[in-house]
Enzyme design. Structure first.
Site, PDB file in Angstrom:
ATOM      1  N   GLU A 189       0.748  -1.091   0.020  1.00  0.00           N
ATOM      2  CA  GLU A 189       0.061   0.184  -0.068  1.00  0.00           C
ATOM      3  C   GLU A 189       0.807   1.185   0.029  1.00  0.00           C
ATOM      4  O   GLU A 189       1.998   1.391   0.773  1.00  0.00           O
ATOM      5  CB  GLU A 189      -0.754  -0.098   1.131  1.00  0.00           C
ATOM      6  CG  GLU A 189      -1.700   1.372   1.641  1.00  0.00           C
ATOM      7  CD  GLU A 189      -2.757   1.458   0.516  1.00  0.00           C
ATOM      8  OE1 GLU A 189      -2.559   2.152  -0.376  1.00  0.00           O
ATOM      9  OE2 GLU A 189      -3.708   0.971   0.754  1.00  0.00           O
ATOM     10  N   HIS A 191      -1.048   4.505  -0.067  1.00  0.00           N
ATOM     11  CA  HIS A 191      -1.774   5.586   0.281  1.00  0.00           C
ATOM     12  C   HIS A 191      -1.621   6.644  -0.399  1.00  0.00           C
ATOM     13  O   HIS A 191      -1.709   8.060   0.204  1.00  0.00           O
ATOM     14  CB  HIS A 191      -1.393   5.713   1.920  1.00  0.00           C
ATOM     15  CG  HIS A 191      -2.266   4.580   2.751  1.00  0.00           C
ATOM     16  ND1 HIS A 191      -1.374   3.864   3.758  1.00  0.00           N
ATOM     17  CD2 HIS A 191      -3.463   4.272   3.037  1.00  0.00           C
ATOM     18  CE1 HIS A 191      -2.211   3.277   4.378  1.00  0.00           C
ATOM     19  NE2 HIS A 191      -3.537   3.410   3.800  1.00  0.00           N
ATOM     20  N   GLU A 215      -0.236  -0.292  -4.550  1.00  0.00           N
ATOM     21  CA  GLU A 215      -1.659   0.502  -4.494  1.00  0.00           C
ATOM     22  C   GLU A 215      -1.201   1.797  -4.215  1.00  0.00           C
ATOM     23  O   GLU A 215      -0.634   2.323  -3.326  1.00  0.00           O
ATOM     24  CB  GLU A 215      -2.358  -0.165  -3.167  1.00  0.00           C
ATOM     25  CG  GLU A 215      -3.438   0.409  -3.126  1.00  0.00           C
ATOM     26  CD  GLU A 215      -4.607  -0.406  -2.156  1.00  0.00           C
ATOM     27  OE1 GLU A 215      -5.311   0.081  -1.619  1.00  0.00           O
ATOM     28  OE2 GLU A 215      -4.439  -1.789  -2.105  1.00  0.00           O
ATOM     29  N   GLU A 241      -9.610   3.732  -5.196  1.00  0.00           N
ATOM     30  CA  GLU A 241     -10.503   4.257  -4.240  1.00  0.00           C
ATOM     31  C   GLU A 241     -11.007   5.333  -3.941  1.00  0.00           C
ATOM     32  O   GLU A 241     -12.160   5.573  -3.211  1.00  0.00           O
ATOM     33  CB  GLU A 241      -9.839   3.461  -2.885  1.00  0.00           C
ATOM     34  CG  GLU A 241      -8.676   4.279  -2.440  1.00  0.00           C
ATOM     35  CD  GLU A 241      -7.810   3.833  -1.271  1.00  0.00           C
ATOM     36  OE1 GLU A 241      -7.964   4.507   0.022  1.00  0.00           O
ATOM     37  OE2 GLU A 241      -7.387   2.623  -1.314  1.00  0.00           O
ATOM     38  N   HIS A 291     -12.122  -1.334  -2.771  1.00  0.00           N
ATOM     39  CA  HIS A 291     -11.835  -0.966  -1.505  1.00  0.00           C
ATOM     40  C   HIS A 291     -12.615  -1.529  -0.400  1.00  0.00           C
ATOM     41  O   HIS A 291     -13.826  -1.056  -0.750  1.00  0.00           O
ATOM     42  CB  HIS A 291     -11.622   0.461  -1.387  1.00  0.00           C
ATOM     43  CG  HIS A 291     -10.918   1.076  -0.287  1.00  0.00           C
ATOM     44  ND1 HIS A 291     -11.702   2.132   0.317  1.00  0.00           N
ATOM     45  CD2 HIS A 291      -9.819   1.066   0.463  1.00  0.00           C
ATOM     46  CE1 HIS A 291     -10.953   2.646   1.449  1.00  0.00           C
ATOM     47  NE2 HIS A 291     -10.007   2.038   1.362  1.00  0.00           N
TER      48      HIS A 291
END
Length: 394
Positions: A189, A191, A215, A241, A291
Site C-alpha cells: 500500500e 496511500h 497500491e 478507491e 476498497h
C-alpha cells in the site's frame, strides 16, 4: 409502499466512525446502508438526511430513478460527500427491495456467478513496527486462513522517502515474504503519498519480491502521472478507491492507469454505480478489487456485488475489528481457506441493532498516515468478526 424517512447512526469504531443509514417505509420494511466517510462522518450524515427531500414519498423500488434525480439535482455533482451519502441511501433501497421480494440483492442483479470470493487481509499487522514484528503478525494472519496480506511499510514518508526509511520498508517486505512463503500474495500500500520519481524508484525496488500489486503509489488527483508510472515500472499497479463515479473512471480507464481497479461501494454512489464501473472495467479486461475497510453493512453490500460480477477478483477484508462489531448488526460472515462466502439471506442479509450504537458514540479521528501512528489501526482487544473453519487436526 412509500419511503417515510431517512435516519443516520454514527458508531465509533476505533480508527474511524461508521455511518449507518436507515430508510424507513410505510409498510414497515426498513433498509440499511453504510456511508462511512473517514474523518468527515458528521458531514456525510447530514448529506444523507438532506436526501429526504428527494426520496420521501417515493416508491423505494424505483432505485435508478431516485439515484438519477438525486445526482442531477445536486448541481455540484460527484465528490466524496454526495456520492457517499447517495451510496448509503441506495444500499438501503436495495435492502428494502430484497427483503420485500424475499431474495438477496445479488438475485436482483442477475444471479450469482460464484459461491465465495477470495480475500486478502488488511489490519493484520497492528501494532507492528519492526520487520520482525511484521513477520510474526504475518504468520498469525496466514494461520487464520488468509492467503493475501496488504500493508503500508513506508512509515511517515511523504512525496519523497529517505534512504534509511526505504531500506527499512524493503526489509519489512522481505521479512514478511520470507515468513509466509511464495504462495501468499503480497500487496504493498502506498496511500497516495509519493511523487512520480519516488514512486518509480520504489516500484523498481519492489520488483524482486513478486508482489501482487503496488497500491496508490501517487496522489489520486494525477491520473496522467499514474499512467506514466505504470508504463515505467514492472510491478502491477492498483488504484481507484478515491474516485467517486463512472464518470471519474471513464478517464482513468481510457488512460490505462492501473492493472486493478478499487472502487469503494460506500463512496462511488452504491451498488448500482459500482456494478456499472465493473462493467466498464470488464470491457478493458481489468479485474475489480473493491476498497473495503469499513463496517459490516459495506462489507455485506460488497459481497452482493462479488456474487454477480464476473471480473470481481479480490475482496479487501479487515482481519479483525472492535470487539463490539457483533453487537452493532446481525452480521454473519463465513470465512474458509482464504474465501468469504456469499450471503443468502434477503436484502443485504443483516439488520442494524440501533439500541447498541449509543454505547459507542461518535469520537473524532484524524488521519494517521503521516504521524508515525500508521499501524495503530486496531485496538488491543480486536477480534475476528467472521466464522472461520476449524483447523483440521488429522
Amino acid at each position: 409502499m412509500k419511503v417515510t424517512a431517512i435516519e443516520t447512526f454514527i458508531c465509533h469504531a476505533y480508527r474511524t466512525n461508521w455511518v449507518f443509514v436507515k430508510v424507513r417505509t410505510s409498510d414497515g420494511i426498513d433498509g440499511i446502508g453504510e456511508a462511512t466517510l473517514e474523518m468527515r462522518e458528521l458531514t456525510v450524515a447530514q448529506a444523507c438526511r438532506e436526501l429526504e427531500r428527494t426520496l420521501v414519498g417515493r416508491d423505494p423500488f424505483d432505485i435508478e430513478a431516485f439515484w438519477h434525480d438525486a445526482y442531477r439535482d445536486a448541481y455540484w455533482r460527484g465528490g466524496p460527500v454526495l456520492m457517499s451519502a447517495l451510496a448509503g441511501v441506495e444500499m438501503a433501497l436495495w435492502d428494502i427491495k430484497g427483503k420485500a421480494l424475499g431474495v438477496p440483492v445479488w438475485q436482483l442483479l442477475g444471479g450469482k456467478v460464484r459461491e465465495s470470493v477470495p480475500c486478502y487481509a488488511n489490519g493484520w499487522f497492528a501494532p507492528a513496527v519492526t520487520p520482525d514484528e511484521f513477520a510474526e503478525k504475518a504468520r498469525a494472519a496466514v494461520a487464520q486462513g488468509f492467503r493475501g496480506l496488504k500493508w503500508d511499510p513506508f512509515g511517515k514518508a511523504y512525496r519523497q522517502i529517505e534512504k534509511p526509511v526505504l531500506r527499512q520498508a524493503l526489509a519489512c517486505v522481505e521479512a514478511v515474504s520470507a515468513a509466509v512463503g511464495p504462495e501468499v500474495d503480497i500487496l504493498i500500500e502506498g496511500h497516495g503519498r509519493f511523487d512520480v520519481p519516488t514512486a518509480m524508484r520504489i516500484g523498481h525496488a519492489l520488483e524482486e519480491f513478486d508482489i501482487t500489486w503496488f497500491e496508490e503509489p501517487l496522489p489520486p488527483d494525477n491520473p496522467e502521472g499514474l499512467a506514466e508510472l505504470k508504463r515505467r515500472v514492472r510491478v502491477p499497479i492498483a488504484a481507484g478507491e478515491r474516485m467517486y463515479s463512472r464518470y471519474d473512471y471513464r478517464n482513468f480507464l481510457n488512460l490505462r492507469c492501473s492493472d486493478f481497479i478499487q472502487p469503494d461501494v460506500s463512496h462511488v454512489g452504491g451498488i448500482g454505480e459500482l456494478r456499472k464501473i465493473a462493467a466498464m472495467a470488464e470491457a478493458y479486461q481489468l479485474p475489480v478489487c473493491p476498497h473495503n475497510p469499513s463496517g459490516p453493512v459495506a462489507n455485506a453490500a460488497t459481497l452482493q456485488i462479488a456474487a454477480c460480477t464476473p471480473n470481481f477478483f479480490l475482496l479487501e477484508t479487515m482481519s479483525s475489528d472492535v470487539p463490539y462489531r457483533s453487537e452493532i448488526t446481525t452480521e454473519k460472515v463465513r470465512f474458509e481457506q482464504g474465501q468469504m462466502f456469499i450471503p443468502t439471506g434477503p436484502g443485504l442479509g443483516l439488520e442494524l441493532n440501533e439500541d447498541a450504537i449509543p454505547s459507542h458514540p461518535y469520537d473524532p479521528r484524524d488521519l494517521r498516515h503521516y504521524t508515525g501512528a500508521l499501524t495503530q489501526i486496531r485496538p488491543a482487544d480486536a477480534r475476528s468478526y467472521f466464522t472461520a473453519a476449524k483447523p483440521n487436526k488429522s
